[in-house]
Scaffold this motif. Structure first.
Motif, mmCIF file in Angstrom:
data_model
loop_
_atom_site.group_PDB
_atom_site.id
_atom_site.type_symbol
_atom_site.label_atom_id
_atom_site.label_comp_id
_atom_site.label_asym_id
_atom_site.label_seq_id
_atom_site.Cartn_x
_atom_site.Cartn_y
_atom_site.Cartn_z
ATOM 1 N N ALA B 8 39.977 33.559 11.161
ATOM 2 C CA ALA B 8 40.969 33.200 12.185
ATOM 3 C C ALA B 8 42.197 34.192 12.370
ATOM 4 N N LEU B 9 42.354 35.074 11.050
ATOM 5 C CA LEU B 9 43.284 36.038 11.285
ATOM 6 C C LEU B 9 42.992 37.107 12.616
ATOM 7 N N GLY B 10 41.638 37.352 12.485
ATOM 8 C CA GLY B 10 41.226 38.427 13.297
ATOM 9 C C GLY B 10 41.294 38.068 14.596
ATOM 10 N N LEU B 11 41.019 36.826 15.103
ATOM 11 C CA LEU B 11 40.994 35.956 16.329
ATOM 12 C C LEU B 11 42.355 35.843 16.637
ATOM 13 N N ALA B 12 43.317 35.720 15.796
ATOM 14 C CA ALA B 12 44.955 35.328 16.160
ATOM 15 C C ALA B 12 45.409 36.840 16.434
ATOM 16 N N VAL B 13 44.954 37.905 16.046
ATOM 17 C CA VAL B 13 45.799 39.180 16.189
ATOM 18 C C VAL B 13 45.313 39.558 17.557
ATOM 19 N N MET B 14 43.950 39.472 17.836
ATOM 20 C CA MET B 14 43.330 39.918 19.185
ATOM 21 C C MET B 14 43.958 38.814 20.271
ATOM 22 N N ALA B 15 44.293 37.508 19.841
ATOM 23 C CA ALA B 15 45.016 36.766 21.078
ATOM 24 C C ALA B 15 46.183 37.122 21.304
ATOM 25 N N LEU B 16 47.027 37.586 20.035
ATOM 26 C CA LEU B 16 48.295 37.869 20.227
ATOM 27 C C LEU B 16 48.236 39.225 21.076
ATOM 28 N N GLY B 17 47.371 39.966 20.873
ATOM 29 C CA GLY B 17 47.169 41.360 21.513
ATOM 30 C C GLY B 17 46.993 41.178 23.148
ATOM 31 N N TYR B 18 46.186 40.065 23.353
ATOM 32 C CA TYR B 18 45.862 40.062 24.832
ATOM 33 C C TYR B 18 47.415 39.155 25.382
ATOM 34 N N LEU B 19 47.593 38.251 24.725
ATOM 35 C CA LEU B 19 48.774 37.663 25.333
ATOM 36 C C LEU B 19 50.133 38.323 25.406
ATOM 37 N N VAL B 20 50.268 39.158 24.395
ATOM 38 C CA VAL B 20 51.638 39.863 24.241
ATOM 39 C C VAL B 20 51.518 41.300 24.645
ATOM 40 N N TYR B 21 50.555 42.004 23.786
ATOM 41 C CA TYR B 21 50.572 43.488 24.115
ATOM 42 C C TYR B 21 50.059 44.026 25.432
ATOM 43 N N SER B 22 49.172 43.156 25.867
ATOM 44 C CA SER B 22 48.566 43.493 27.182
ATOM 45 C C SER B 22 49.421 43.445 28.294
ATOM 46 N N LYS B 23 50.228 42.327 28.226
ATOM 47 C CA LYS B 23 51.265 41.785 29.174
ATOM 48 C C LYS B 23 52.248 43.032 29.219
ATOM 49 N N LEU B 24 52.773 43.518 28.029
ATOM 50 C CA LEU B 24 53.550 44.656 27.849
ATOM 51 C C LEU B 24 53.188 45.885 28.734
ATOM 52 N N ILE B 25 52.012 46.187 28.401
ATOM 53 C CA ILE B 25 51.235 47.471 28.891
ATOM 54 C C ILE B 25 51.200 47.295 30.631
ATOM 55 N N VAL B 26 50.634 46.082 31.061
ATOM 56 C CA VAL B 26 50.370 46.183 32.491
ATOM 57 C C VAL B 26 51.857 45.984 33.025
ATOM 58 N N GLU B 27 52.937 45.445 32.496
ATOM 59 C CA GLU B 27 54.101 45.317 33.166
ATOM 60 C C GLU B 27 55.045 46.624 33.147
ATOM 61 N N LYS B 28 55.022 47.138 31.709
ATOM 62 C CA LYS B 28 55.721 48.320 31.790
ATOM 63 C C LYS B 28 55.068 49.741 32.339
ATOM 64 N N ILE B 29 53.765 50.022 31.826
ATOM 65 C CA ILE B 29 53.190 51.012 32.133
ATOM 66 C C ILE B 29 52.167 51.176 33.265
ATOM 67 N N PHE B 30 51.415 50.309 33.368
ATOM 68 C CA PHE B 30 50.399 50.390 34.540
ATOM 69 C C PHE B 30 51.046 49.713 35.836
ATOM 70 N N ARG B 31 52.019 48.940 35.584
ATOM 71 C CA ARG B 31 52.752 48.101 36.652
ATOM 72 C C ARG B 31 51.624 47.647 37.703
ATOM 73 N N LEU B 32 50.821 46.732 37.400
ATOM 74 C CA LEU B 32 49.866 46.201 38.160
ATOM 75 C C LEU B 32 50.446 45.527 39.289
ATOM 76 N N ASP B 33 49.904 45.796 40.764
ATOM 77 C CA ASP B 33 50.622 44.956 41.579
ATOM 78 C C ASP B 33 49.550 44.190 42.317
ATOM 79 N N PRO B 34 49.938 42.565 42.368
ATOM 80 C CA PRO B 34 49.053 41.585 42.976
ATOM 81 C C PRO B 34 49.007 42.004 44.454
ATOM 82 N N ASP B 35 49.782 42.723 45.135
ATOM 83 C CA ASP B 35 49.629 42.773 46.686
ATOM 84 C C ASP B 35 48.888 44.268 46.953
ATOM 85 N N PHE B 36 48.781 45.208 45.762
ATOM 86 C CA PHE B 36 47.938 46.305 46.005
ATOM 87 C C PHE B 36 46.665 46.169 46.692
#
Lengths: 96, 557
Positions: B8-36
């Motif tokens: 449960a701990l492992g899955l929770a950290v990975m879920a947090l990683g996906y929901l929070v950290y990946s969001k930060l990465i794609v918004e701040k760094i890669f700046r993925l563009d839906p219109d590209f």
């Protein structure tokens, strides 16, 4: 028509259709490229043969067609039967 | 400690990683563009460039990158205790692998879906590209040789798995024909295929096939390795629709079912982790955890192989740029979940600490056997499935994964030889059969180079880790350089890159010493090649970053 208007049966049908589409895509996506490329190569070869025939250019793959004969025999036989000919119309290609 | 809490701990950290950290990465760094306009739309040709539904693309990406490595690596690394392996898998997935995989997809999509190798040439330089080619060739060579040894070992230890493993090939050939000739619909065929596969797993234990310990002058293991290479050579020459396509498909379904069974059994049974949290009493000859842990678990934490798939086929099929987060990051999370399952099976799947330490009495001995034995114990207690059937199920899962990766690996290696034939204008080398023979030949030299039992592949397992991490380092370098040119934060990719390079070089030096002391000159030579490649990558990083900084200073000045 909104989602609410659909009957349960229709919803299930739509859901199954979507599941089938996803499964089919999952099956073919990794290899779609390789298979499409093989088909394109075949089409290219066919086009080359047709155009060289039209322009009177000696067939560049003529040498290889001899090798293909045993492979083509069955398909050729099916073809002349489909065309309504009981026996092969070509003297060079006697399949039956 | 309860295994369910760890799960449960492992899955929770990975879920947090996906929901929070990946969001930060794609918004701040890669700046993925839906219109590209992604290359899938820009160059859509129905052949290589095809916009694909993101769930389907995730399935393709995940099953392409999931080989035997996320099982073998963690199941070996728990020898240092479950906590280090758990932490590296969970945080490695969240902070390293997710960023690496998303970054690789993004970098490729922003560059006309070119491969990471081609990008290295453009973004970093020609020299780095040459290193990349060497690293990739070595990696494929190792994957093929290692996986052959893993499968051969499984067949020797679990004779009940022989019928299902080879039977799966027959099942794939039949369903391939049924689908291709449109005899039955895909849904019916999938169901029939899965039922047939599980029926084979059911009958496997009653018809065990045991290869004799000695066949002529060769060991049984060596004979299996030869048979496997023979099979892989034929498979890599057959048209893809005949064997590879249905085999990968049925395998993907099997992975999902297998994972559900393993996780389900874990939750029902709730076993205790019998392995120590940190093992202070490691068997003699076990190398130091630091740095070896970080190269022993490559896939499951971070893996360069993912970058090859991300820039090879995934980026050409990405429908929207924003899908890169789901496909890339969640693909890494999928692999992390598989590695987590392997850790739990190899540490909680034993009745007592004594049983566990008997399995882990030497470094490299646990591995996939510990996964199968431990996992079978958990499934037996959680689901009530007989232990031999459960062991057969897990063996088939591991062997099929290694097998499909081997098929693809050999095919890719054949392409490299054909490409070299093209570059150096050697007609004979361009012939598929000759190129396949060359690919198989080099793998056999590696497998049998260290001894007549053909186990050279497994001996080089730690080198596979370092080579794979080097490749990941090169991909991270490309992404970092691109980010720096765009004036975006680079630490999210640069920090993992530096960490990986330091650990890889340290691991190579540690191994160099042990190979020298053991007078194993074959591995010593191979180690030196990888070491030179890593030093070149490190120097290339330093040079590129310095050049970029100078360029920036000049612009400001």
């Amino acid at each position: 028509m909104s989602d609410d208007d659909l009957s349960r049966g229709e919803k299930l049908k739509a859901w199954l259709g979507r599941a089938r589409y996803l499964a089919e895509e999952y099956y073919s996506a990794p290899y779609r490229g390789a298979i499409a490329r093989a088909k394109r190569d075949e089409d290219d070869l066919f086009m080359l043969m047709v155009f060289s025939e039209l322009m009177g250019v000696p067939n560049p793959v003529g040498y290889y067609t001899l090798e293909l004969q045993p492979l083509m025999l069955e398909r050729f036989h099916d073809w002349h039967l489909r065309m309504g000919m009981e026996h092969s119309p070509l003297d060079e290609m006697r399949c039956c | 400690m309860s295994a369910v809490i760890i799960l449960a701990l492992g899955l929770a950290v990975m879920a947090l990683g996906y929901l929070v950290y990946s969001k930060l990465i794609v918004e701040k760094i890669f700046r993925l563009d839906p219109d590209f306009k992604t290359p899938a739309h820009e160059f859509e040709d129905g052949v290589d460039f095809v916009p694909t539904n993101r769930y389907v693309l995730w399935g393709h990406h995940f099953t392409s990158v999931a080989g035997a490595a996320p099982i073998v690596g963690p199941a070996i690394a728990v020898i240092w205790g479950w906590l280090p392996a758990f932490l590296w898998v969970v945080f490695g997935t969240v902070l390293f692998a997710g960023v690496h995989d998303t970054g690789a997809v993004w970098a490729s999509v922003r560059n006309k879906a070119r491969s990471v190798g081609a990008l290295t040439g453009d973004v970093v330089g020609k020299r780095a590209r040459s290193v990349f080619m060497i690293v990739i060739f070595l990696l494929l060579l190792m994957v093929n040789a290692v996986f052959a040894v893993v499968i051969a070992g499984l067949m020797m230890k679990y004779p009940s798995a022989v019928v299902p493993v080879w039977g799966a090939i027959a099942v794939a050939l039949v369903i391939g024909q049924l689908i291709y000739r449109r005899i039955l619909s895909l849904a019916v065929v999938s169901l029939l295929g899965v039922v047939a596969l599980y029926a084979l797993i059911g009958i496997g234990p009653s018809v065990p096939v045991q290869m004799p310990e000695q066949v002529g002058a060769m060991s049984g293991n060596a004979v299996w390795i030869l048979i496997l290479f023979g099979y892989a050579a034929v498979a890599s020459l057959l048209p893809v629709w005949m064997l590879l396509q249905p085999r990968d498909y049925i395998n993907g379904l099997q992975l999902f079912i297998g994972l559900i069974i393993l996780y389900g059994a874990l939750v029902v049974f709730n076993p205790t982790l019998v392995a120590p949290m940190v093992n202070a009493d490691v068997p003699e000859g076990t190398p130091s955890m630091l740095p070896l842990l970080f190269v022993t678990i490559a896939c499951g934490a971070i893996s360069g192989f993912h970058g090859l798939v991300a820039g090879g086929t995934t980026s050409k099929q990405l429908d929207k740029e924003t899908d890169a987060r789901f496909v890339g990051y969640f693909g890494a999370v999928g692999e992390g979940m598989l590695a987590l399952g392997a850790i739990l099976a190899a540490t909680a799947g034993f009745a007592t600490y004594g049983d566990w330490s008997a399995m882990y009495d030497a470094f490299g001995k646990g591995g996939v056997n510990a996964f199968v034995d431990g996992g079978a114990y958990i499934i037996n207690n959680g689901m009530g499935l007989p232990e031999t059937t459960a062991a057969t199920l897990l063996t088939v899962m591991a062997a099929l994964f290694a097998g499909t990766t081997m098929d693809t690996g050999l095919r890719l290696q054949r392409y490299i030889f054909q490409e070299w034939g093209e570059i150096y204008n050697q007609q004979w080398m361009k012939k598929p059969a000759v190129a396949t023979l060359l690919a198989v030949g080099t793998c056999l030299v590696l497998a049998f180079g260290a001894g007549a039992d053909g186990s050279g592949g497994l001996l080089i397992w730690p080198l596979f880790g370092t080579t794979n991490q080097l490749l990941a380092g090169l991909t991270l370098l490309v992404v970092s350089v691109m980010l720096m040119r765009l004036g975006r934060p680079v630490w999210y990719t640069l920090a993992p890159l530096i960490f990986l390079l330091v650990m890889t070089v340290l691991a190579l030096f540690t191994q160099l010493k042990s190979f020298y002391e053991a007078e194993n000159y074959f591995l010593l030579g191979l180690d030196i090649v990888v070491l030179i490649a890593s030093i070149l990558v490190a120097m290339e990083c330093a040079a590129t970053l310095k050049r970029l900084r100078q360029e920036k200073a000049e612009q400001v000045g």
